[in-house]
Scaffold this active site. Structure first.
Site, mmCIF file in Angstrom:
data_model
loop_
_atom_site.group_PDB
_atom_site.id
_atom_site.type_symbol
_atom_site.label_atom_id
_atom_site.label_comp_id
_atom_site.label_asym_id
_atom_site.label_seq_id
_atom_site.Cartn_x
_atom_site.Cartn_y
_atom_site.Cartn_z
ATOM 1 C CB ILE A 139 -0.976 0.028 1.207
ATOM 2 C CG1 ILE A 139 -0.228 -0.124 2.543
ATOM 3 C CG2 ILE A 139 -2.025 -1.057 1.062
ATOM 4 C CD1 ILE A 139 -1.157 -0.093 3.759
ATOM 5 C CG ASP A 140 -0.192 4.380 -2.530
ATOM 6 O OD1 ASP A 140 0.474 3.606 -3.237
ATOM 7 O OD2 ASP A 140 -1.264 4.900 -2.895
ATOM 8 C CE LYS A 141 5.823 9.176 1.883
ATOM 9 N NZ LYS A 141 6.817 10.260 1.695
ATOM 10 N NE ARG A 240 -3.287 8.665 -3.683
ATOM 11 C CZ ARG A 240 -1.970 8.807 -3.717
ATOM 12 N NH1 ARG A 240 -1.174 7.744 -3.575
ATOM 13 N NH2 ARG A 240 -1.441 10.005 -3.880
#
Length: 304
Positions: A139-141, A240
């Site tokens: 998953i994204d930072k 997103r």
């Protein structure tokens, strides 16, 4: 073998420093690493080496010769983990905001991999190599929440197959701009690299991969909506991109939202809350819930 990255500057991309432009186009590389490559004459503009501060112009052709990666020894680090579940096959952690999942060129410490290497010692799958031991998805930072770490290759193969078949349950919580009128909805739009901006993904029906996101409204506020998103597919930045595409970008998203946030946030308000899968050894369905982070709970209490 050296990797080559070639790109021609278009309208709106000019008047940017060469090193900054490359760092945006290739976000997995650190600015320090890029500047070293430029200093070592590994970056050419219109066939000639250029300095880091060179200002780009329309139609400039950039050629970046990226040296063959020499994988460094990734060191275990005693970084606290919020462990949601653990057995001999799997570790499920609640990833905090701001933590990168695995090392990449230019930053090899402080990642989730460094932390799980310390916690699991030598008990991690090796299928994804020494830079990504145990990592079967990411998953994204700045996204928080549940992430599966595989302790052996059998667990890795089983979970990876479920991810490929889109049979893993993945439910996210998000706060988006605007008030969504319908209680439920589905976004079905292919996602691929944004042809105008390589650091972004975009709805791309020509070159993208199929992507499906189902959403349900949980609570409406004056200018925002609290939603749950269920993924059928797992494309990069899927939620997103999809929510921005229908006019409801995520609150705090610094890439896909051009609306200013009145709150002090570190990136998008997105949390991987629920993950469910068939256990690789028992064959039973396992579902784990990661509680909302404190900042997210606080937002839900103060939104008008």
């Amino acid at each position: 073998m050296m990797e080559q990255f070639t790109y021609q500057i278009g309208l709106g991309e000019d008047d940017e420093r060469l090193d900054k432009w490359i760092s945006l186009a290739l976000p997995d590389l650190s600015r320090t690493y890029i500047q070293k490559c430029i200093k070592d004459n590994g970056v050419f503009v219109n066939g000639k080496p250029q300095k880091a501060g060179y200002r780009l112009r329309v139609d400039d052709e950039i050629v970046f010769l990226i040296p063959e990666a020499v994988e460094p020894a990734i060191e275990p680090e005693n970084i606290p983990l919020d462990i949601l579940y653990e057995d001999k096959d799997l570790l499920i952690v609640n990833k905090p905001k701001g933590m990168v999942v695995h090392p990449a060129a230019g930053h090899y410490s402080g990642t989730l991999v460094n932390a799980v290497m310390y916690h699991c010692k030598d008990e991690l799958s090796g299928i994804n190599g020494s830079l990504r031991p145990g990592i079967v998805h990411r998953i994204d930072k700045d996204t928080t929440g549940s992430l599966i770490i595989c302790k052996n290759d059998n667990a890795h193969n089983v979970i990876s197959a479920q991810l490929s078949e889109h049979s893993v349950t993945r439910r996210y919580r998000a706060i988006v701009h605007g008030v969504i009128e319908q209680d439920t909805g589905t976004v079905c739009a292919s996602i691929g690299r944004d042809p105008k901006d390589r650091k972004k993904m975009a709805v791309n029906e020509t070159n993208g991969k199929p992507a499906v996101t189902h959403y349900t409204v949980l609570q409406r506020f004056k200018d925002y909506t609290y939603i749950e998103c269920r993924l059928e597919t797992g494309r990069t930045h899927q939620i997103r991109v999809h929510m921005a595409n229908i006019g409801h970008p995520l609150l705090g998203d610094e890439v896909y939202c051009n609306r200013k946030s009145p709150f002090h946030l570190e990136g998008q308000t997105l949390h991987a809350m629920v993950i469910g899968f068939i256990h690789p050894s028992s064959g039973e369905y396992v579902e784990i819930t990661a509680p909302l982070p404190e900042y997210f709970e606080h937002l839900l209490h103060i939104l008008p």
